[in-house]
Design an enzyme around this catalytic site. Structure first.
Site, mmCIF file in Angstrom:
data_model
loop_
_atom_site.group_PDB
_atom_site.id
_atom_site.type_symbol
_atom_site.label_atom_id
_atom_site.label_comp_id
_atom_site.label_asym_id
_atom_site.label_seq_id
_atom_site.Cartn_x
_atom_site.Cartn_y
_atom_site.Cartn_z
ATOM 1 N N TYR A 33 0.830 -1.198 0.000
ATOM 2 C CA TYR A 33 0.000 0.000 0.000
ATOM 3 C C TYR A 33 0.861 1.243 0.000
ATOM 4 C CZ TYR A 33 0.968 0.947 4.938
ATOM 5 O OH TYR A 33 1.589 1.253 6.120
ATOM 6 N N LYS A 149 6.648 -1.922 1.957
ATOM 7 C CA LYS A 149 5.458 -1.314 2.573
ATOM 8 C C LYS A 149 4.268 -2.258 2.404
ATOM 9 C CE LYS A 149 3.242 3.213 2.961
ATOM 10 N NZ LYS A 149 3.260 3.316 4.418
ATOM 11 N N GLU A 182 11.742 2.341 14.509
ATOM 12 C CA GLU A 182 10.817 3.358 13.985
ATOM 13 C C GLU A 182 9.497 3.214 14.718
ATOM 14 O OE1 GLU A 182 9.498 2.668 9.922
ATOM 15 O OE2 GLU A 182 9.679 0.511 10.207
ATOM 16 N N LEU A 207 11.117 1.253 7.449
ATOM 17 C CA LEU A 207 10.597 1.636 6.144
ATOM 18 C C LEU A 207 11.251 2.965 5.768
ATOM 19 C CD1 LEU A 207 8.321 1.009 3.978
ATOM 20 C CD2 LEU A 207 7.062 2.829 5.116
HETATM 21 N N1 PLP Z 1 7.279 3.664 9.015
HETATM 22 C C1 PLP Z 1 6.172 2.905 8.940
HETATM 23 C C2 PLP Z 1 6.165 1.546 9.580
HETATM 24 C C3 PLP Z 1 5.037 3.387 8.252
HETATM 25 O O1 PLP Z 1 3.920 2.611 8.174
HETATM 26 C C4 PLP Z 1 5.071 4.682 7.674
HETATM 27 C C5 PLP Z 1 3.901 5.218 6.966
HETATM 28 O O2 PLP Z 1 2.844 4.636 6.928
HETATM 29 C C6 PLP Z 1 6.246 5.451 7.793
HETATM 30 C C7 PLP Z 1 7.342 4.897 8.458
HETATM 31 C C8 PLP Z 1 6.353 6.826 7.185
HETATM 32 O O3 PLP Z 1 6.420 6.740 5.777
HETATM 33 P P1 PLP Z 1 5.954 7.976 4.837
HETATM 34 O O4 PLP Z 1 6.765 9.157 5.291
HETATM 35 O O5 PLP Z 1 6.298 7.510 3.480
HETATM 36 O O6 PLP Z 1 4.486 8.177 5.074
#
Ligand code: PLP
Length: 286
Positions: A33, A149, A182, A207
């Site tokens: 996603y 993701k 994270e 991620l």
């Molecule tokens: N880390 C995780 C586990 C996430 O699910 C997300 C976003 O959903 C992020 C980091 C942040 O990613 P982004 O800045 O691309 O929204």
């Protein structure tokens, strides 16, 4: 205004939007996603989000359900039909519908795709950023390929619920070495007492957040000292500031970790400035 969802080629009322019970996303979390911010009707950092979607799909060997140009049209049309000026657009792609069997279905099984859009309450988000949010910490228990993701988010769901029950907004995962990886749906950052911004490198354990990528560029451009290295929970407790980043929250100051105030327990100047200047560095595509 009734909400509309895009499901496998059709725009349908949100209440009627459904996916087959044997969709592999439903059965196995066999899908990926993306979430993009929508601001002033523009998609924010769509190019980077769609690059990551391609990477996630590639890692799982799911054929993209449509071209990037077609997907951008669907994203914009879903945003338009839901009259979203400021909010989020969500897209999910799964390995499609097939008789339940763990191994991949026949290669000609079309991927499923769903797109939804919703408004967000800008004023409420800004009010939250003015007070900052609390996080809790939890042992890292997600599968190691968190760089993809994927929709396999059960540990993240449980972590987020634990945070909520503890009166916090986010949970920070901590790995076996005691380093913060994270958040359940955000990347984690601290600002040291010496003013250095620190975030974990994106090569393992996290991620690669799109917001993270943009904030790294922003921080460099604004002249902050920056280190991409793992940091411990103890360092986070001793930090001058902490914050989290995601397309859904942008740069959100963290004021407490596990009930212990970060700095003076108020949103710090670095996080606040990075939030305020974020869109000078993000890409707008209308
Ligand atoms: N880390 C995780 C586990 C996430 O699910 C997300 C976003 O959903 C992020 C980091 C942040 O990613 P982004 O800045 O691309 O929204």
């Amino acid at each position: 205004m009734s909400r509309i969802a895009y499901v496998n080629g059709r725009y349908v009322p949100h209440g009627e939007a459904s996916i087959h019970v044997e969709d592999r996303g439903y059965q196995f979390a066999d899908g990926v996603y993306e979430v993009c911010e929508v601001r002033g009707g523009a998609l924010i950092d769509a190019r980077r989000h769609l690059d990551r979607l391609d990477r996630s799909l590639g890692a799982l060997r799911i054929a993209p359900p449509m071209s990037r140009a077609a997907l951008l049209l669907v994203l914009r049309e879903t945003v338009r039909r839901n009259t979203v000026r400021n909010g989020m657009v969500y897209m999910q792609v799964t390995r499609g519908v097939a008789r339940r069997d763990h191994a991949f279905p026949p290669a000609d099984t079309p991927a499923s795709i769903v797109v939804t859009a919703r408004r967000s309450d800008f004023a409420a988000q800004e009010a939250l950023a003015a007070t900052g949010v609390k996080v809790i910490s939890l042992p890292e228990n997600r599968w190691p390929r968190v760089d993809i993701k994927t929709v396999g988010l059960l540990p993240n769901v449980l972590a987020k619920q634990a945070a909520k029950e503890a009166g916090a907004r986010e949970a920070w995962f901590v790995d076996a070495a005691g380093h913060v990886t994270e958040g359940a749906s955000t990347n984690a950052w601290i600002v040291t007492a010496g003013g250095t911004i620190v975030t974990r490198p994106a090569d393992a354990g996290i991620l690669r957040g799109i917001t993270r990528t943009v904030v790294l560029e922003e921080a460099r451009a604004l002249g902050y000292a920056l280190e991409e290295r793992p940091f411990t929970l103890a360092e986070a407790h001793a930090a001058a500031e902490a914050f989290i980043t995601a397309a859904s929250t942008l740069v959100m100051p963290v004021i407490a970790i596990d009930g212990q105030a970060v700095g003076d327990g108020k949103p710090g100047p670095v996080a606040t400035r990075l939030r305020q200047r974020f869109h000078d560095f993000a890409e707008f595509s209308i």
